[in-house]
Design an enzyme around this catalytic site. Structure first.
Site, PDB file in Angstrom:
ATOM      1  N   LYS A  70      -8.913 -96.480 -68.543  1.00 22.87           N
ATOM      2  CA  LYS A  70      -8.739 -97.725 -69.302  1.00 22.87           C
ATOM      3  C   LYS A  70     -10.081 -98.398 -69.580  1.00 22.87           C
ATOM      4  O   LYS A  70     -10.235 -99.149 -70.546  1.00 22.87           O
ATOM      5  CB  LYS A  70      -7.828 -98.678 -68.540  1.00 22.87           C
ATOM      6  CG  LYS A  70      -6.402 -98.154 -68.341  1.00 22.87           C
ATOM      7  CD  LYS A  70      -5.675 -99.053 -67.358  1.00 22.87           C
ATOM      8  CE  LYS A  70      -4.239 -98.644 -67.132  1.00 22.87           C
ATOM      9  NZ  LYS A  70      -3.607 -99.490 -66.080  1.00 22.87           N
ATOM     10  N   TYR A 192      -1.358 -92.133 -74.309  1.00 24.32           N
ATOM     11  CA  TYR A 192      -1.687 -92.820 -73.057  1.00 24.32           C
ATOM     12  C   TYR A 192      -1.568 -91.872 -71.856  1.00 24.32           C
ATOM     13  O   TYR A 192      -2.425 -91.872 -70.968  1.00 24.32           O
ATOM     14  CB  TYR A 192      -0.749 -94.028 -72.901  1.00 24.32           C
ATOM     15  CG  TYR A 192      -0.915 -94.792 -71.617  1.00 24.32           C
ATOM     16  CD1 TYR A 192      -1.915 -95.747 -71.463  1.00 24.32           C
ATOM     17  CD2 TYR A 192      -0.055 -94.558 -70.528  1.00 24.32           C
ATOM     18  CE1 TYR A 192      -2.049 -96.456 -70.279  1.00 24.32           C
ATOM     19  CE2 TYR A 192      -0.189 -95.268 -69.345  1.00 24.32           C
ATOM     20  CZ  TYR A 192      -1.185 -96.208 -69.226  1.00 24.32           C
ATOM     21  OH  TYR A 192      -1.329 -96.904 -68.052  1.00 24.32           O
ATOM     22  N   TYR A 248      -6.866-105.238 -60.495  1.00 24.77           N
ATOM     23  CA  TYR A 248      -5.543-105.875 -60.625  1.00 24.77           C
ATOM     24  C   TYR A 248      -5.389-107.049 -59.661  1.00 24.77           C
ATOM     25  O   TYR A 248      -6.262-107.892 -59.567  1.00 24.77           O
ATOM     26  CB  TYR A 248      -4.432-104.824 -60.430  1.00 24.77           C
ATOM     27  CG  TYR A 248      -4.666-103.584 -61.213  1.00 24.77           C
ATOM     28  CD1 TYR A 248      -4.565-103.604 -62.592  1.00 24.77           C
ATOM     29  CD2 TYR A 248      -5.046-102.395 -60.605  1.00 24.77           C
ATOM     30  CE1 TYR A 248      -4.797-102.470 -63.340  1.00 24.77           C
ATOM     31  CE2 TYR A 248      -5.293-101.248 -61.344  1.00 24.77           C
ATOM     32  CZ  TYR A 248      -5.170-101.303 -62.703  1.00 24.77           C
ATOM     33  OH  TYR A 248      -5.403-100.191 -63.439  1.00 24.77           O
TER      34      TYR A 248
END
Ligand code: DON
Length: 314
Positions: A70, A192, A248
Site C-alpha cells: 500500500k 488489489y 493502523y
C-alpha cells in the site's frame, strides 16, 4: 549511533534476543495461503543512503508483502494525482482495525487514510483507471526500485485472498454506492489481491524504500543516477503518513516505541524509514492482535534504542 561496522554485531544481538519471542504471536490465517507459512522465520536488513547493506537471519527469503504494497501504490497514485488524491481519501489515523468498515458509513464512503484496507482499495481503484495492466506497472516500479528484475506476485496467495475477499469486496461496493469508486469492484479486487501477493525479501524491501530516506531521490542501480523518484515535499508527507497511519490502530504505540515512519503487513513484514540515514526491513510471520509482527516490532524498538534513529525523523 553505532559506527556502521558495529551494526552487524548489533543486528546479531537483536536477532538472538528477538528469537526468544517465537510463539508469542500467530500467523495470519484469514487469507488461507498465509497460514501455510513456517512461523519460525526471522530476518532483518538495513540499507543506508551511503550504499551500505547489513542483514541477519532470513533477510534474503521472499515473503508476502501484503499491506506493505500500500505504501508503493500510494506513492504511485500521489505521483499521478497530486493533491486531487485527497478528495477521495483522508489523511487521519483511523484508530480502528486495518479492515474495519464502520467509519465508512458515517464518513460518506471516504476512507480515513490510504493505508487502511478501504483507503488502499480507493488507491488501487485510481491506479486501475490509470493503468491498463496495473499488476505489471506496479511490478515494473518495484523491480526498478529494488534492483530486482525477478520480483513477482504469488498467484496462489493472490487466488487465496481473492476467494475469501468478502469484507474488502463489501467495502468496495459500499464506496461505489457513495460514488467513491470508478471501476467495477471485481476488477479492482483482482488487482488489489495480486498487489498484496507481491513477494520480496527484507534486503529487497530495504532497497526498494530507500528513496523515502533520501528526500525522494532514487538510489537504485536501475534508475537514472540521482533521479528524483518522488519530490522532496511529497516524500516528507509520505513519511508523515507512515508515522501516523502506517501501523493502523497500533500507530500511536509504534510511534511511542519506535518513532519512525513504518508500514506493516500481515505477512509479518515491517519496513521503517530513517530519514537521511536509511531503511530497515524486518520480517517474522507471527503477528500480534493488531496484525503486526511481534518479533519485527521488538527488533525495531531495540535497534532504535541502540542507534538513536527514532529521533532523527522529528
Ligand atoms: O486486504 C487485506 O486484508 C490484506 N491483503 C492486507 C492486510 C494487511 O497486510 C494489514 N497489515 N497489517
Amino acid at each position: 549511533m553505532p559506527k556502521p561496522h558495529d551494526l552487524p554485531a548489533l543486528l546479531a544481538d537483536i536477532h538472538r534476543e528477538a528469537s526468544d519471542l517465537f510463539g508469542q504471536g500467530r500467523v495470519a490465517s484469514y487469507i488461507p495461503a498465509l497460514a501455510e507459512v513456517n512461523p519460525h522465520q526471522f530476518g532483518i536488513a538495513i540499507a543506508t543512503i551511503d550504499g551500505q547493506t547489513h542483514s541477519v537471519g532470513d533477510a534474503h527469503t521472499p515473503f508476502s508483502l501484503q499491506s506493505i504494497t500500500k505504501l508503493f501504490t500510494f506513492v504511485l497514485a500521489l505521483k499521478l494525482e497530486g493533491d486531487a488524491l485527497w478528495q477521495r481519501v483522508g489523511r487521519e489515523p483511523s484508530g480502528a482495525a486495518f479492515n474495519s468498515i464502520v467509519q465508512l458509513e458515517t464518513e460518506n464512503g471516504v476512507p480515513r487514510n490510504p493505508f487502511i484496507n478501504a483507503g488502499a482499495l480507493v488507491i488501487t481503484d485510481i491506479l486501475t483507471t490509470r493503468y491498463a495492466h496495473l499488476d505489471y506497472a506496479l511490478l515494473g516500479a518495484l523491480r526498478r526500485l529494488a534492483d530486482e528484475p525477478g520480483l513477482h506476485w504469488n498467484p496462489r496467495v493472490a487466488r487465496s485472498e481473492r476467494d475469501t475477499a468478502h469484507r474488502n469486496m463489501a467495502m468496495a461496493y459500499f464506496m461505489k454506492s457513495h460514488g467513491n469508486f470508478r471501476n467495477e469492484p471485481e476488477a479492482v479486487l483482482d488487482n488489489y489481491c495480486r498487489q498484496c501477493a507481491t513477494e520480496m525479501s527484507c534486503a529487497q524491501l530495504a532497497q526498494a524504500t530507500l528513496f523515502l530516506a533520501n528526500n525522494g531521490r532514487d538510489l537504485s542501480r536501475s534508475g537514472q543516477p540521482d533521479e528524483q523518484f518522488l519530490g522532496p515535499d511529497e516524500t516528507r508527507r509520505v513519511n508523515a503518513l507512515l508515522l501516523t497511519c502506517g501501523a493502523y490502530d497500533a500507530a500511536g504505540d509504534f510511534a511511542y516505541r519506535i518513532g519512525l515512519p513504518v508500514k506493516t503487513g500481515v505477512g509479518g513484514g515491517i519496513v521503517a524509514v530513517v530519514p537521511e540515514v536509511g531503511t530497515v526491513a524486518v520480517w517474522a510471520p507471527e503477528l500480534d492482535a493488531k496484525g503486526n509482527s511481534v518479533l519485527g516490532a521488538f527488533a525495531l524498538e531495540r535497534l532504535v534504542a541502540a542507534t538513536g534513529w527514532g529521533h532523527t525523523s522529528f
